[in-house]
Design an enzyme around this catalytic site. Structure first.
Site, PDB file in Angstrom:
ATOM      1  N   ASP A  79      47.334   7.892  60.935  1.00 54.41           N
ATOM      2  CA  ASP A  79      48.114   7.232  61.973  1.00 54.41           C
ATOM      3  C   ASP A  79      47.251   7.153  63.217  1.00 54.41           C
ATOM      4  O   ASP A  79      46.057   7.447  63.164  1.00 54.41           O
ATOM      5  CB  ASP A  79      49.441   7.966  62.215  1.00 54.41           C
ATOM      6  CG  ASP A  79      49.257   9.454  62.476  1.00 54.41           C
ATOM      7  OD1 ASP A  79      48.376   9.805  63.286  1.00 54.41           O
ATOM      8  OD2 ASP A  79      49.989  10.262  61.877  1.00 54.41           O
ATOM      9  N   LYS A  89      52.790   4.625  63.778  1.00 50.11           N
ATOM     10  CA  LYS A  89      53.967   4.109  64.455  1.00 50.11           C
ATOM     11  C   LYS A  89      53.493   3.459  65.753  1.00 50.11           C
ATOM     12  O   LYS A  89      52.837   4.111  66.560  1.00 50.11           O
ATOM     13  CB  LYS A  89      54.950   5.238  64.757  1.00 50.11           C
ATOM     14  CG  LYS A  89      55.410   5.995  63.523  1.00 50.11           C
ATOM     15  CD  LYS A  89      56.254   7.191  63.902  1.00 50.11           C
ATOM     16  CE  LYS A  89      56.649   7.997  62.661  1.00 50.11           C
ATOM     17  NZ  LYS A  89      57.413   9.214  63.017  1.00 50.11           N
ATOM     18  N   MET A 100      55.438  15.322  72.273  1.00 48.24           N
ATOM     19  CA  MET A 100      56.115  14.055  71.950  1.00 48.24           C
ATOM     20  C   MET A 100      57.362  13.842  72.801  1.00 48.24           C
ATOM     21  O   MET A 100      58.399  13.396  72.311  1.00 48.24           O
ATOM     22  CB  MET A 100      56.484  14.014  70.460  1.00 48.24           C
ATOM     23  CG  MET A 100      55.299  14.215  69.531  1.00 48.24           C
ATOM     24  SD  MET A 100      55.782  14.410  67.809  1.00 48.24           S
ATOM     25  CE  MET A 100      56.591  16.023  67.838  1.00 48.24           C
TER      26      MET A 100
END
Length: 255
Positions: free
Chosen positions: A38, A60, A175
């Site tokens: 990712d 993402k 996050m």
């Protein structure tokens, strides 16, 4: 486990500075037949992936999930069953909010050999590059790591905000950019002082690292004003005051 199956390595790439890759991680990336990645390892590390490997982007981007976690699991299983040597490349450490545990469970259930390769977690390294030690003998002897973005399918939050507000140590939130305002409000609502120092560190350990310093009371507005974006780490506690004393550091080389 079938002798015809390959092997999956759950590899932590660290916080982004390529020099913080472990020797083992570097060796496995360079010899991988398939790399499932990712965006979290960062451009410098992703650009160093070998041209010989099949590269599968499962990242993402701006709310757009290239693959669901279930689909990522399927890719790992499929490629391993093809007899491939697979690297699942993750930012930070695979087992620190990296969903590595979930992937490992699937591999065990499918009879596929796997190995976890720990990485330097951003929860420690990113504050360090920002001049913020997460513990300090004169101010805090405790640190806790929490996720700022829980699984939305969970019926109840796994975070005990009342306990966190009373916690006398450093709180590191991973996050948590999208929920920064809510997280600050929860801490204050449960008794954390509004003037508690807070740092938000974007793209920590990388060449474009940026640090925003404030308090619980104003960090959300400061972050909005400065257009803070993920990936970022939030640090809450008195150790944030050391940022002005210790100063920031950058990557050890010009990447």
């Amino acid at each position: 486990m079938s002798e015809n199956y390959g092997k999956v390595y759950l590899v932590g790439s660290g916080p982004g500075d390529p020099e913080l890759l472990t020797l083992k991680a570097r060796r496995l990336i360079d010899s991988a037949e398939v790399i499932v990645f990712d965006q979290l390892p960062g451009k410098a590390i992703l650009d160093s992936m070998p041209t010989s490997a099949e590269k599968i982007d499962v990242g993402k981007y701006a709310g757009n999930h290239t693959m669901t976690q279930a689909e990522i699991n399927e890719v790992l299983v499929q490629k391993a069953k093809e007899g491939k040597m697979v690297v699942r490349l993750k930012g930070g450490d695979p087992y620190v909010f990296g969903r590595g545990g979930e992937e490992a469970e699937v591999l065990v259930a499918e009879g596929i050999e796997f190995e976890v390769v720990p990485g330097i977690t951003s929860a420690i390294a990113v504050p360090a590059y920002a001049g913020i030690p997460v513990t300090h003998r004169e101010s805090t002897s405790m640190v806790t790591f929490i996720t700022g973005h829980e699984d939305p399918t969970k019926e109840e939050s796994g975070l005990d905000w009342e306990t966190l507000a009373k916690f006398g140590g450093t709180i590191v939130i991973l996050m948590g950019v999208k929920m920064l305002g809510r997280n600050a409000e929860e801490l204050m609502k449960h008794g954390k002082a509004p003037d508690t120092p807070v740092a938000v560190i974007e793209r920590g350990t990388r060449a474009d690292q940026r640090v925003t310093i404030g308090t619980l009371a104003n960090i959300a507005s400061l972050a909005e004003e400065r257009k803070v974006k993920a990936p970022a780490i939030t640090v809450v506690g008195d150790v944030v005051r050391l940022h002005d004393i210790l100063g920031e550091q950058r990557t050890g080389a010009d990447f």
